[in-house]
Design a protein around this motif. Structure first.
Motif, PDB file in Angstrom:
ATOM      1  N   UNK A  84       0.818  -1.218   0.000  1.00  0.00           N
ATOM      2  CA  UNK A  84       0.000   0.000   0.000  1.00  0.00           C
ATOM      3  C   UNK A  84       0.851   1.267   0.000  1.00  0.00           C
ATOM      4  N   UNK A  85       2.162   1.118   0.130  1.00  0.00           N
ATOM      5  CA  UNK A  85       3.048   2.266   0.019  1.00  0.00           C
ATOM      6  C   UNK A  85       3.051   3.203   1.204  1.00  0.00           C
ATOM      7  N   UNK A  86       2.684   2.693   2.364  1.00  0.00           N
ATOM      8  CA  UNK A  86       2.692   3.507   3.599  1.00  0.00           C
ATOM      9  C   UNK A  86       2.657   2.561   4.788  1.00  0.00           C
ATOM     10  N   UNK A  87       2.985   3.056   5.977  1.00  0.00           N
ATOM     11  CA  UNK A  87       2.864   2.199   7.158  1.00  0.00           C
ATOM     12  C   UNK A  87       1.408   1.801   7.407  1.00  0.00           C
ATOM     13  N   UNK A  88       1.217   0.666   8.019  1.00  0.00           N
ATOM     14  CA  UNK A  88      -0.144   0.278   8.385  1.00  0.00           C
ATOM     15  C   UNK A  88      -0.630   1.146   9.559  1.00  0.00           C
ATOM     16  N   UNK A  89      -1.932   1.202   9.732  1.00  0.00           N
ATOM     17  CA  UNK A  89      -2.536   2.064  10.751  1.00  0.00           C
ATOM     18  C   UNK A  89      -2.158   1.580  12.150  1.00  0.00           C
ATOM     19  N   UNK A  90      -1.568   2.441  12.966  1.00  0.00           N
ATOM     20  CA  UNK A  90      -1.176   2.025  14.324  1.00  0.00           C
ATOM     21  C   UNK A  90      -2.391   1.649  15.165  1.00  0.00           C
ATOM     22  N   UNK A  91      -2.163   0.768  16.126  1.00  0.00           N
ATOM     23  CA  UNK A  91      -3.233   0.341  17.025  1.00  0.00           C
ATOM     24  C   UNK A  91      -3.894   1.538  17.688  1.00  0.00           C
ATOM     25  N   UNK A  92      -3.107   2.500  18.136  1.00  0.00           N
ATOM     26  CA  UNK A  92      -3.655   3.658  18.840  1.00  0.00           C
ATOM     27  C   UNK A  92      -4.683   4.403  17.976  1.00  0.00           C
ATOM     28  N   UNK A  93      -4.382   4.580  16.694  1.00  0.00           N
ATOM     29  CA  UNK A  93      -5.304   5.286  15.801  1.00  0.00           C
ATOM     30  C   UNK A  93      -6.587   4.494  15.606  1.00  0.00           C
ATOM     31  N   UNK A  94      -6.451   3.183  15.458  1.00  0.00           N
ATOM     32  CA  UNK A  94      -7.646   2.347  15.260  1.00  0.00           C
ATOM     33  C   UNK A  94      -8.528   2.348  16.500  1.00  0.00           C
ATOM     34  N   UNK A  95      -7.923   2.265  17.680  1.00  0.00           N
ATOM     35  CA  UNK A  95      -8.702   2.303  18.926  1.00  0.00           C
ATOM     36  C   UNK A  95      -9.453   3.619  19.022  1.00  0.00           C
ATOM     37  N   UNK A  96      -8.788   4.739  18.736  1.00  0.00           N
ATOM     38  CA  UNK A  96      -9.422   6.048  18.799  1.00  0.00           C
ATOM     39  C   UNK A  96     -10.585   6.132  17.822  1.00  0.00           C
ATOM     40  N   UNK A  97     -10.415   5.575  16.626  1.00  0.00           N
ATOM     41  CA  UNK A  97     -11.479   5.612  15.617  1.00  0.00           C
ATOM     42  C   UNK A  97     -12.679   4.778  16.054  1.00  0.00           C
TER      43      UNK A  97
END
Length: 285
Positions: free
Chosen positions: A267-280
């Motif tokens: 995907x050409x970028x880092x995967x979504x960090x756990x912290x961001x997913x939890x916040x979402x």
């Protein structure tokens, strides 16, 4: 045409959204069980094709010669192998150019019980002779949404995974990988082992939920049988409770911990960090 099956599901809609950012709408078809639920996609110029995994007669009209097909795996564990075979057979009969399939991480070697249907589907695709891409997805972080919300409500996340680690990524990350494959120039058969860049444990998940919610949330590790009973007590049928409890045993064995880096590379970028997913997840609740 690029045909996305299960296009009104959570992953399917994200894939269609991503495709519409990359290719003209008249190159995208949504193959769905209930066309009425895809009216918004039709309004965006997407061709709607009826495709019910359990009604082979609809599958015969869902594909056309030269199509590139994304087969998004069904959620009917125990029945979906037959469903998938019907889709593959219809795609072969139609003369599609390629089929991409959302499988599971290391499907050929993983101890995960839910991999049985995926292995069988991969075998059927190989036998069909259709050029293929296997998108072997690890766990979506959103799989733990219910645990996250219950943790905020009750102050504890329950499980029997100990300090086992899970290299999850967001559903949007996996959708982006599918879009990259469907819009790229794939030559020959290809297998991608897809997982998050960083593996985490359930105690670490509880800590992230605490930080994001402002409430104290701990992880409470239970014996496997006790955790299974908790799941049954919350209303899960016994087979489903057994499956989910057994997944925690597989987490302990390391089945979901590998971080080969293929998802972020694709995907050409880092995967979504756990912290961001939890916040979402908390924001959407």
């Amino acid at each position: 045409m690029i045909v996305v099956t299960g296009a009104t599901g959570q992953l399917g809609r994200l894939v269609v959204d991503g495709l519409l950012e990359s290719v003209p709408a008249d190159r995208v078809a949504a193959a769905v069980r209930n066309p009425g639920k895809a009216a918004d996609l039709a309004a965006r110029g997407v061709e709607i094709r009826e495709a019910d995994y359990e009604r082979p007669e609809t599958l015969q009209r869902a594909f056309a010669p030269g199509d590139t097909v994304l087969l998004i795996s069904g959620d009917a564990v125990g029945r979906r192998l037959g469903q998938h075979r019907a889709v593959v057979d219809a795609a072969k009969a139609a003369g599609v150019a390629r089929i991409a399939y959302t499988s599971v991480l290391y499907a050929d070697t993983t101890p995960l019980a839910l991999a049985v249907d995926h292995r069988g589907t991969e075998e059927h695709i190989r036998a069909s002779g259709i050029p293929f891409t296997f998108l072997r997805n690890g766990f979506y972080t959103e799989v733990y949404a219910a645990s996250i919300l219950q943790g905020v409500e009750h102050g504890a996340i329950l499980g029997s995974a100990g300090d086992g680690r899970i290299a999850s990524a967001s559903r949007a990350d996996f959708a982006a990988a599918a879009v990259a494959v469907l819009t790229g120039e794939e030559n020959g058969d290809k297998i991608y082992e897809l997982s998050g860049d960083t593996a985490w444990s359930l105690p670490e998940l509880a800590a992230e939920v605490s930080a994001a919610s402002g409430r104290t949330v701990v992880y409470r590790d239970l014996p496997h049988a006790d955790y299974r009973q908790v799941l049954i007590d919350t209303g899960l049928p016994e087979p489903a409770a057994t499956m989910y409890a057994d997944i925690d045993l597989d987490v302990v064995r390391g089945a979901l911990s590998p971080t080969p880096g293929e998802l972020s590379a694709l995907i050409g970028r880092p995967t979504t960090p756990l912290r961001e997913s939890v916040a979402a997840i908390l924001k959407e609740a």
